[in-house]
Design an enzyme around this catalytic site. Structure first.
Site, PDB file in Angstrom:
ATOM      1  N   LYS A  73      75.003  16.254  -6.896  1.00 57.15           N
ATOM      2  CA  LYS A  73      74.323  17.281  -6.098  1.00 57.15           C
ATOM      3  C   LYS A  73      74.475  18.612  -6.825  1.00 57.15           C
ATOM      4  O   LYS A  73      75.383  18.765  -7.635  1.00 57.15           O
ATOM      5  CB  LYS A  73      74.968  17.377  -4.704  1.00 57.15           C
ATOM      6  CG  LYS A  73      74.094  18.032  -3.665  1.00 57.15           C
ATOM      7  CD  LYS A  73      73.094  17.079  -3.025  1.00 57.15           C
ATOM      8  CE  LYS A  73      72.145  17.823  -2.102  1.00 57.15           C
ATOM      9  NZ  LYS A  73      71.277  16.922  -1.341  1.00 57.15           N
TER      10      LYS A  73
ATOM     11  N   ASP B 182      66.211  19.887  -1.880  1.00 56.20           N
ATOM     12  CA  ASP B 182      67.050  19.896  -0.673  1.00 56.20           C
ATOM     13  C   ASP B 182      66.687  21.210   0.022  1.00 56.20           C
ATOM     14  O   ASP B 182      65.594  21.756  -0.222  1.00 56.20           O
ATOM     15  CB  ASP B 182      68.549  19.841  -1.052  1.00 56.20           C
ATOM     16  CG  ASP B 182      69.464  19.604   0.158  1.00 56.20           C
ATOM     17  OD1 ASP B 182      69.581  18.458   0.604  1.00 56.20           O
ATOM     18  OD2 ASP B 182      70.044  20.571   0.687  1.00 56.20           O
TER      19      ASP B 182
HETATM   20  P1  NDP Z   1      64.218  22.758   4.255  1.00 60.18           P
HETATM   21  O1  NDP Z   1      64.673  23.886   3.419  1.00 60.18           O
HETATM   22  O2  NDP Z   1      62.849  22.218   4.070  1.00 60.18           O
HETATM   23  O3  NDP Z   1      64.401  23.110   5.806  1.00 60.18           O
HETATM   24  C1  NDP Z   1      65.641  23.449   6.330  1.00 60.18           C
HETATM   25  C2  NDP Z   1      65.450  23.822   7.793  1.00 60.18           C
HETATM   26  O4  NDP Z   1      66.736  23.950   8.383  1.00 60.18           O
HETATM   27  C3  NDP Z   1      64.754  25.147   7.981  1.00 60.18           C
HETATM   28  O5  NDP Z   1      64.027  25.132   9.174  1.00 60.18           O
HETATM   29  C4  NDP Z   1      65.910  26.126   8.066  1.00 60.18           C
HETATM   30  O6  NDP Z   1      65.626  27.324   8.776  1.00 60.18           O
HETATM   31  C5  NDP Z   1      66.944  25.301   8.810  1.00 60.18           C
HETATM   32  N1  NDP Z   1      68.278  25.754   8.402  1.00 60.18           N
HETATM   33  C6  NDP Z   1      68.827  25.710   7.175  1.00 60.18           C
HETATM   34  N2  NDP Z   1      70.037  26.236   7.167  1.00 60.18           N
HETATM   35  C7  NDP Z   1      70.270  26.637   8.437  1.00 60.18           C
HETATM   36  C8  NDP Z   1      71.360  27.244   9.078  1.00 60.18           C
HETATM   37  N3  NDP Z   1      72.468  27.568   8.420  1.00 60.18           N
HETATM   38  N4  NDP Z   1      71.240  27.490  10.413  1.00 60.18           N
HETATM   39  C9  NDP Z   1      70.105  27.151  11.093  1.00 60.18           C
HETATM   40  N5  NDP Z   1      69.054  26.574  10.532  1.00 60.18           N
HETATM   41  C10 NDP Z   1      69.126  26.318   9.233  1.00 60.18           C
HETATM   42  O7  NDP Z   1      65.320  21.608   4.025  1.00 60.18           O
HETATM   43  P2  NDP Z   1      65.203  20.045   4.288  1.00 60.18           P
HETATM   44  O8  NDP Z   1      64.359  19.791   5.474  1.00 60.18           O
HETATM   45  O9  NDP Z   1      64.850  19.409   2.999  1.00 60.18           O
HETATM   46  O10 NDP Z   1      66.715  19.662   4.582  1.00 60.18           O
HETATM   47  C11 NDP Z   1      67.270  19.660   5.895  1.00 60.18           C
HETATM   48  C12 NDP Z   1      68.532  18.832   5.913  1.00 60.18           C
HETATM   49  O11 NDP Z   1      68.223  17.481   5.517  1.00 60.18           O
HETATM   50  C13 NDP Z   1      69.647  19.283   4.973  1.00 60.18           C
HETATM   51  O12 NDP Z   1      70.893  18.978   5.542  1.00 60.18           O
HETATM   52  C14 NDP Z   1      69.452  18.397   3.750  1.00 60.18           C
HETATM   53  O13 NDP Z   1      70.612  18.262   2.983  1.00 60.18           O
HETATM   54  C15 NDP Z   1      69.064  17.089   4.432  1.00 60.18           C
HETATM   55  N6  NDP Z   1      68.358  16.124   3.602  1.00 60.18           N
HETATM   56  C16 NDP Z   1      67.183  16.453   3.002  1.00 60.18           C
HETATM   57  C17 NDP Z   1      66.505  15.511   2.238  1.00 60.18           C
HETATM   58  C18 NDP Z   1      65.152  15.775   1.670  1.00 60.18           C
HETATM   59  O14 NDP Z   1      64.548  14.836   1.143  1.00 60.18           O
HETATM   60  N7  NDP Z   1      64.609  16.968   1.770  1.00 60.18           N
HETATM   61  C19 NDP Z   1      67.106  14.194   1.959  1.00 60.18           C
HETATM   62  C20 NDP Z   1      68.293  13.917   2.720  1.00 60.18           C
HETATM   63  C21 NDP Z   1      68.915  14.878   3.473  1.00 60.18           C
HETATM   64  P3  NDP Z   1      65.544  28.714   7.985  1.00 60.18           P
HETATM   65  O15 NDP Z   1      64.235  28.680   7.261  1.00 60.18           O
HETATM   66  O16 NDP Z   1      65.610  29.752   9.046  1.00 60.18           O
HETATM   67  O17 NDP Z   1      66.731  28.753   7.058  1.00 60.18           O
END
Ligand code: NDP
Length: 448
Positions: free
Chosen positions: A129, A169
Site C-alpha cells: 500500500k 484508493d
Molecule cells: P474516495 O476517495 O472515492 O471516497 C471516499 C469517501 O469517503 C468520500 O466521500 C470522502 O468524503 C469520505 N471520507 C474519506 N475520509 C473521510 C473522513 N476522514 N471522514 C469522513 N468521510 C471521509 O475513496 P474510495 O471510495 O475509493 O474508498 C473508500 C474506502 O474504501 C476506503 O477505506 C478505501 O481504503 C476502501 N477501499 C477502496 C477500494 C477501491 O477500489 N476504491 C478497494 C477496497 C477498499 P470527503 O470527500 O469529504 O473526504
C-alpha cells in the site's frame, strides 16, 4: 486483545514496541492475531517458522520527499510512502491513498490488511500500500498533475509489472492514475500497462474495475443473507461515503432490489427516504467534484445533516464505505436497536473493535472489509491478466468473474469459521483463510 494465547500476545506487544505511535497498524494487527490462537495450536509449523513475527514486518518500507509547485508558483513539500509488505503470493499489490491524514501507520495498516485480502481472492498477488499526505481536494487539475508527476518520479524506481503494482484508493481515481501512468511511461519509455491498475478504458483499463469494490461488497452481503434464506429485496440500506465504493455499492443494491437512503462525506450525511437518486450523485461527485450536501438543491424533500451521525438513520443493512474507524460501539448499538441485520464493510477497517463486538454479540451478519471489499483488488488482478494477454473482456464476462470470486471468498470464510468452531463468524474465517494461504507459501519459499 481478548481470546489469544500468551505467545501471540507477546508478538503483539513486540509489534507495538517496534512501531511506536502507529495506532491504526496496531489495531489491524490485533484484529488478525486475535483470530490465530487455534490455528497456531493446530499447525505448530507456523510457530516454528516464526510466520506471525515475519508477516507483521514489512519486506520493505519506502518514504520519500514529494516537492511540487502550485498554480501561483508556491513550493509545497509532501511525504510519499510505499510499504511493500509481503510478496509470498505474487507482486506487491495495493492502492495509493492521497489524504491529509496519511502517515506511515495508516499505510502499514492498509498494507497489512491487503496481504490477507489479496490471498482471499485466490489470485497471485502479494500485499502492499502507499500514498501521500497530499490532499487533492480543492486543487486544480494542473496542480494535481504536477503533484502526481513528482510522486511518480520517485515511485517509478520501486514498482513494475512483476514487482509492485499500485492502484487507487481514497483521493486517487482515474485522473490521478492517468497522470501517474503518463509520467511512468515517459520516464521508462515503456508502455507497461500492468504497472498500475484502475486505468482508463482507452489506455489499458478493465471494464468493471470502477464498479468492482462496491459491487463485490454487495455480492458478499447477498451471500451472507442467502445463508439465512434472505435477500436484499426490499431492504432499507444505509451507505456512508460518496466516493467510488459508496456509489457502486448503491448501484448494486438498487439492482438487487434494495433501497439506499443515505450517503455522506466529511461534511455530513444526506437522507432521502424515497431512495438515493444515483445519477444525480454521479453527476455531482464524479463529474463536477462537488459536495454531497448539494444533492438537496435538486431534491427538496431530502435532508442534509451537517456533521450528523449517519448511523442514527434506521436501516436493515449498513455498508460503511468511507474510511477507517467511522463506526464505533455506540453507533453499532444504535444500528442493532434500529433493526440492522447485516453489515458489509466497503471501506477498510471502518468499524472499531468495540463496534465489531457489538455486532458479533447481537448475531448481526458481519462481512469484514478484507473479505467484503476484496472485489476491487480482484478485478485489478483481472486487469493485469488482460494487460498481459493484450486482451479486453466484456463487462458481462468480467462481472461474472467478479461475482464468482466473491462467492468463493464468502465460501472460504464461512468454511474456515466452521472448521474452527465459530460458524457465521466471518472475521475469524477471513483472517484464518487469508493467513493460512500466505503462511503456507512463506514456508515453501524458505527463510527469505
Ligand atoms: P474516495 O476517495 O472515492 O471516497 C471516499 C469517501 O469517503 C468520500 O466521500 C470522502 O468524503 C469520505 N471520507 C474519506 N475520509 C473521510 C473522513 N476522514 N471522514 C469522513 N468521510 C471521509 O475513496 P474510495 O471510495 O475509493 O474508498 C473508500 C474506502 O474504501 C476506503 O477505506 C478505501 O481504503 C476502501 N477501499 C477502496 C477500494 C477501491 O477500489 N476504491 C478497494 C477496497 C477498499 P470527503 O470527500 O469529504 O473526504
Amino acid at each position: 486483545m481478548s481470546t489469544i494465547t500468551p505467545k501471540i500476545h507477546d508478538i503483539y506487544k513486540q509489534v507495538v514496541a517496534r512501531n511506536p505511535g502507529e495506532t491504526e497498524f496496531h489495531q489491524a494487527v490485533a484484529e488478525v492475531l486475535d483470530s490465530l490462537g487455534q490455528v497456531i495450536e493446530k499447525y505448530p509449523d507456523y510457530a516454528d517458522h516464526k510466520i506471525i513475527e515475519r508477516i507483521c514486518e514489512p519486506e520493505r518500507q519506502i518514504i520519500f520527499r514529494v516537492p511540487w509547485s502550485d498554480d501561483k508558483g508556491n513550493i509545497h513539500i509532501n511525504r510519499g510512502f510505499r510499504v511493500e509488505f509481503n510478496s509470498a503470493l505474487g507482486p506487491y499489490k495495493g492502492g495509493l491513498r492521497f489524504h491529509e491524514s496519511v502517515y506511515l501507520g495508516i499505510v502499514k495498516f492498509l498494507g497489512f490488511e491487503q496481504i490477507f485480502k489479496n490471498a482471499l481472492t485466490g489470485l497471485p498477488i502479494g500485499g502492499g500500500k502507499g500514498g501521500s499526505d497530499f490532499n487533492p481536494k480543492g486543487r486544480s487539475d494542473n496542480e494535481v498533475m504536477r503533484f502526481c508527476q513528482s510522486f511518480m518520479t520517485e515511485l517509478s524506481r520501486h514498482i513494475g509489472e512483476y514487482t509492485d503494482v499500485p492502484a487507487g484508493d481514497i483521493g486517487v481515481g482515474g485522473r490521478e492514475l492517468g497522470y501517474m501512468f503518463g509520467q511512468y511511461k515517459r520516464m521508462t519509455n515503456r508502455y507497461e500497462a500492468a504497472v498500475l491498475t484502475g486505468k482508463g478504458l482507452t489506455w489499458g483499463g478493465s471494464l468493471v474495475r470502477t464498479e468492482a469494490t462496491g459491487y463485490g461488497a454487495v455480492y458478499f452481503v447477498d451471500e451472507m443473507l442467502k445463508m439465512k434464506n434472505d435477500s436484499l429485496e426490499g431492504k432499507v440500506c444505509s451507505v456512508s461515503g460518496s466516493g467510488n465504493v459508496a456509489i457502486y455499492t448503491t448501484e448494486k443494491i438498487n439492482q438487487l432490489g434494495g433501497k439506499v437512503v443515505t450517503l455522506s462525506d466529511s461534511g455530513g450525511y444526506i437522507y432521502d427516504e424515497k431512495g438515493i437518486d444515483l445519477e444525480l450523485v454521479k453527476q455531482l461527485k464524479e463529474i463536477e467534484r462537488r459536495r454531497i450536501k448539494d444533492y438537496c438543491d435538486y431534491h427538496k424533500h431530502a435532508v442534509f445533516k451537517q456533521g450528523g451521525n449517519i448511523w442514527e438513520v434506521p436501516c436493515q443493512i449498513a455498508m460503511p464505505s468511507a474510511t477507517q474507524n467511522e463506526l464505533n460501539e455506540e453507533d453499532a448499538k444504535m444500528l442493532v436497536k434500529n433493526g440492522c441485520i447485516a453489515v458489509g464493510e466497503g471501506a477498510n477497517m471502518p468499524t472499531t473493535p468495540e463496534g465489531t463486538k457489538v455486532f458479533l454479540n447481537s448475531g448481526v451478519l458481519f462481512g469484514p472489509g478484507k473479505a467484503a471489499n476484496a472485489g476491487g483488488v480482484a478485478t485489478s488482478a483481472l486487469e493485469m491478466q488482460q494487460n498481459a494477454s493484450r486482451d479486453s473482456w466484456t463487462f458481462e464476462f468480467t462481472e461474472n468473474k467478479l461475482h464468482g470470486i466473491m462467492k468463493n471468498i464468502h465460501k472460504a470464510c464461512y468454511e474456515q469459521a466452521e472448521e474452527f468452531g465459530s460458524p457465521g463468524n466471518y472475521i475469524l474465517g477471513s483472517n484464518i483463510a487469508g493467513f493460512r494461504k500466505v503462511a503456507d507459501a512463506m514456508i515453501s519459499l524458505g527463510l527469505i
